[in-house]
Scaffold this active site. Structure first.
Site, PDB file in Angstrom:
ATOM      1  N   HIS A 160      58.793  17.298  55.223  1.00 38.11           N
ATOM      2  CA  HIS A 160      59.903  16.387  55.499  1.00 38.11           C
ATOM      3  C   HIS A 160      59.488  14.928  55.385  1.00 38.11           C
ATOM      4  CE1 HIS A 160      63.135  19.123  57.484  1.00 38.11           C
ATOM      5  NE2 HIS A 160      62.475  19.768  56.553  1.00 38.11           N
ATOM      6  N   ASP A 161      58.216  14.639  55.603  1.00 40.37           N
ATOM      7  CA  ASP A 161      57.750  13.274  55.373  1.00 40.37           C
ATOM      8  C   ASP A 161      57.788  12.967  53.877  1.00 40.37           C
ATOM      9  OD1 ASP A 161      56.656  10.750  55.654  1.00 40.37           O
ATOM     10  OD2 ASP A 161      54.586  11.485  55.613  1.00 40.37           O
ATOM     11  N   HIS A 182      57.616  29.265  54.245  1.00 39.84           N
ATOM     12  CA  HIS A 182      58.377  29.987  55.269  1.00 39.84           C
ATOM     13  C   HIS A 182      57.714  31.306  55.664  1.00 39.84           C
ATOM     14  CE1 HIS A 182      62.380  27.676  54.265  1.00 39.84           C
ATOM     15  NE2 HIS A 182      61.441  26.918  54.807  1.00 39.84           N
TER      16      HIS A 182
HETATM   17  C1  HEM Z   1      63.077  25.174  49.316  1.00 38.20           C
HETATM   18  C2  HEM Z   1      63.825  24.415  50.084  1.00 38.20           C
HETATM   19  C3  HEM Z   1      63.732  24.465  51.577  1.00 38.20           C
HETATM   20  C4  HEM Z   1      64.778  24.589  52.430  1.00 38.20           C
HETATM   21  C5  HEM Z   1      66.243  24.682  52.055  1.00 38.20           C
HETATM   22  C6  HEM Z   1      64.225  24.648  53.761  1.00 38.20           C
HETATM   23  C7  HEM Z   1      64.973  24.757  54.920  1.00 38.20           C
HETATM   24  C8  HEM Z   1      64.460  25.039  56.159  1.00 38.20           C
HETATM   25  C9  HEM Z   1      65.249  25.293  57.333  1.00 38.20           C
HETATM   26  C10 HEM Z   1      66.762  25.258  57.415  1.00 38.20           C
HETATM   27  C11 HEM Z   1      64.394  25.588  58.342  1.00 38.20           C
HETATM   28  C12 HEM Z   1      64.748  25.980  59.766  1.00 38.20           C
HETATM   29  C13 HEM Z   1      65.034  24.779  60.615  1.00 38.20           C
HETATM   30  C14 HEM Z   1      65.665  25.199  61.903  1.00 38.20           C
HETATM   31  O1  HEM Z   1      66.778  25.729  61.862  1.00 38.20           O
HETATM   32  O2  HEM Z   1      65.065  25.003  62.966  1.00 38.20           O
HETATM   33  C15 HEM Z   1      63.064  25.488  57.817  1.00 38.20           C
HETATM   34  C16 HEM Z   1      61.922  25.713  58.544  1.00 38.20           C
HETATM   35  C17 HEM Z   1      60.661  25.578  58.024  1.00 38.20           C
HETATM   36  N1  HEM Z   1      60.331  25.090  56.777  1.00 38.20           N
HETATM   37 FE1  HEM Z   1      61.592  24.860  55.247  1.00 38.20          FE
HETATM   38  N2  HEM Z   1      62.866  24.557  53.697  1.00 38.20           N
HETATM   39  C18 HEM Z   1      62.523  24.429  52.387  1.00 38.20           C
HETATM   40  C19 HEM Z   1      61.257  24.246  51.886  1.00 38.20           C
HETATM   41  C20 HEM Z   1      60.129  24.180  52.663  1.00 38.20           C
HETATM   42  C21 HEM Z   1      58.833  23.778  52.184  1.00 38.20           C
HETATM   43  C22 HEM Z   1      58.536  23.291  50.781  1.00 38.20           C
HETATM   44  C23 HEM Z   1      57.979  23.881  53.233  1.00 38.20           C
HETATM   45  C24 HEM Z   1      56.510  23.593  53.276  1.00 38.20           C
HETATM   46  C25 HEM Z   1      55.690  23.854  52.289  1.00 38.20           C
HETATM   47  C26 HEM Z   1      58.743  24.363  54.366  1.00 38.20           C
HETATM   48  C27 HEM Z   1      58.237  24.645  55.600  1.00 38.20           C
HETATM   49  C28 HEM Z   1      58.975  25.086  56.671  1.00 38.20           C
HETATM   50  C29 HEM Z   1      58.389  25.633  57.884  1.00 38.20           C
HETATM   51  C30 HEM Z   1      56.914  25.850  58.140  1.00 38.20           C
HETATM   52  C31 HEM Z   1      59.459  25.919  58.740  1.00 38.20           C
HETATM   53  C32 HEM Z   1      59.370  26.498  60.164  1.00 38.20           C
HETATM   54  C33 HEM Z   1      59.304  25.378  61.159  1.00 38.20           C
HETATM   55  C34 HEM Z   1      59.106  25.822  62.596  1.00 38.20           C
HETATM   56  O3  HEM Z   1      58.937  27.008  62.869  1.00 38.20           O
HETATM   57  O4  HEM Z   1      59.097  24.923  63.437  1.00 38.20           O
HETATM   58  N3  HEM Z   1      60.048  24.491  53.985  1.00 38.20           N
HETATM   59  N4  HEM Z   1      63.126  25.140  56.476  1.00 38.20           N
END
Ligand code: HEM
Ligand SMILES: *[C@@H]1O[C@H](CO)[C@@H](O)[C@H](O)[C@H]1NC(C)=O
Ligand SMILES: CC(=O)N[C@H]1CO[C@H](CO)[C@@H](O)[C@@H]1O
Length: 313
Positions: free
Chosen positions: A65-66, A190
């Site tokens: 996000h940064d 994820h």
């Molecule tokens: C491809 C497009 C992506 C979308 C649409 C997306 C969207 C999201 C959403 C909606 C969440 C859950 C937030 C919540 O409801 O609390 C999430 C969590 C997360 N995302 Fe993504 N994300 C994307 C790509 C990425 C990328 C590129 C990374 C890192 C390489 C990443 C790492 C994470 C991680 C680790 C979590 C879990 C965070 C936690 O457990 O606190 N995401 N993401």
């Protein structure tokens, strides 16, 4: 003979300049003025994750996000008194790990004041978190500079969870220069962490046909407890492995943007490959992270080394 030597020296100089590039990141950037930076980051991250293994996901997401908003410049860490900074955006709701970054920065300011950027701390912490959770280890370049702008409206650059593969390719490939295999591997981030029910509401409301029916039913049951209830992305949500891709093969992806990768002809074979071959996933994830860690860096002396990650100097 002499002319040849001078020519090769000149060539080396040129190559050196090329390698430093326009944004001057390098391996071991702090080697002279803060040699223990990587050790300090690793120690704090390891201690924090021992207490709360779920924070690995927080730290990885923080870096993503940064970098996707105004480049990797720690803009996500800035506070606004009037609630208009990036971290105030709903898109950043549930972003976690800020206190780990603060703790690292505090130690670094004691050791080598005004030297290490907050953006580098975020990048190193994400790298160490992935490794701690069982993912690949890779060397990263440092020398990022911190930005001074953090505006809630800039978070429009973050992809919403309702995107399909066509839109994801637009965001990651057309707009940011990632390859399609890198997009799929980065989504594999994820493999750790969880989502709040509000992020998958669209699938429950429309009884998404791409989700396995029993899985969807289980999600509905869990989410009847409310929008803030969390759902793990895969069965092993504190372990960085390729179970995320197996879940997609079983139509058990949590977000629309997850499951779409298996349901689209452009990316299905890549999901299959990563589900079968974890080393291939790790390699492409690492390549993607290296690229992500260098998005839109500040040129030359632009930006600053923030003394307190929460505010501009
Ligand atoms: C491809 C497009 C992506 C979308 C649409 C997306 C969207 C999201 C959403 C909606 C969440 C859950 C937030 C919540 O409801 O609390 C999430 C969590 C997360 N995302 Fe993504 N994300 C994307 C790509 C990425 C990328 C590129 C990374 C890192 C390489 C990443 C790492 C994470 C991680 C680790 C979590 C879990 C965070 C936690 O457990 O606190 N995401 N993401
Ligand atoms: C993807 O979503 C967009 C809307 O955001 C839509 O216009 C497009 O048709 C969708 N593509 C596919 C292949 O479903
Ligand atoms: C850490 C932080 O400030 N998160 C905010 C993200 O955005 C949501 C919605 O605007 C806020 O409620 C959170 O406080």
């Amino acid at each position: 003979m002499e002319a040849k030597r001078i020519a090769s020296l000149f060539l080396l100089l040129l190559i050196g300049m090329q390698m430093r590039g326009s944004n001057a990141l390098s391996m071991n950037y702090y080697g002279m003025n803060c040699p223990f930076v990587e050790m300090i980051v690793r120690n704090v991250v390891n201690q924090a994750l021992q207490k709360d293994p779920t924070l690995a996901a927080g730290l990885l997401r923080l870096h993503f996000h940064d970098c996707f908003v105004q480049g990797c410049d720690a803009s996500i860490l800035l506070d606004a008194t009037d609630g208009t900074s990036e971290k105030d955006s709903p898109a950043n709701g549930s972003v976690r790990g800020y206190e780990v970054i603060d703790q690292i920065k505090q130690l670094l300011e004691a050791r080598c004041p005004g030297t290490v950027s907050c953006a580098d701390v975020v990048a190193l912490a994400a790298r160490d978190a992935v490794f701690w959770a069982g993912g690949p280890y890779y060397g990263i370049m440092t020398g990022r500079r911190d930005g001074t702008r953090s505006r809630i409206e800039d978070t429009r650059a973050l992809p919403p969870p309702t995107l399909n593969t066509t839109d994801l390719i637009d965001v990651f490939v057309n707009k940011r220069g990632f390859s399609v295999p890198e997009l799929v591997a980065l989504s594999g981030g994820h493999t750790i962490g969880s989502a709040r029910c509000q992020s998958l509401k669209n699938r429950l409301d429309n009884a998404d046909p791409t989700a396995e029916p029993n899985f969807l039913q289980a999600l509905s049951r869990t989410c009847s407890a409310g929008d803030k209830t969390t759902v793990p992305f895969d069965r092993t949500s504190t372990t960085f492995d390729n179970n995320y891709f197996r879940a997609l093969q079983n139509s058990q992806g949590v977000l629309t943007s997850d499951q779409t990768l298996y349901n689209s002809p452009q990316t299905r074979m890549i999901v299959d490959a990563y589900a079968m071959n974890q080393a291939m996933f790790f390699y492409n994830f690492q390549q993607g992270m290296l690229k992500m860690g260098q998005l839109d860096l500040k040129e030359g002396n632009q930006g600053e080394i923030r003394l307190n990650c929460h505010k501009v100097n």
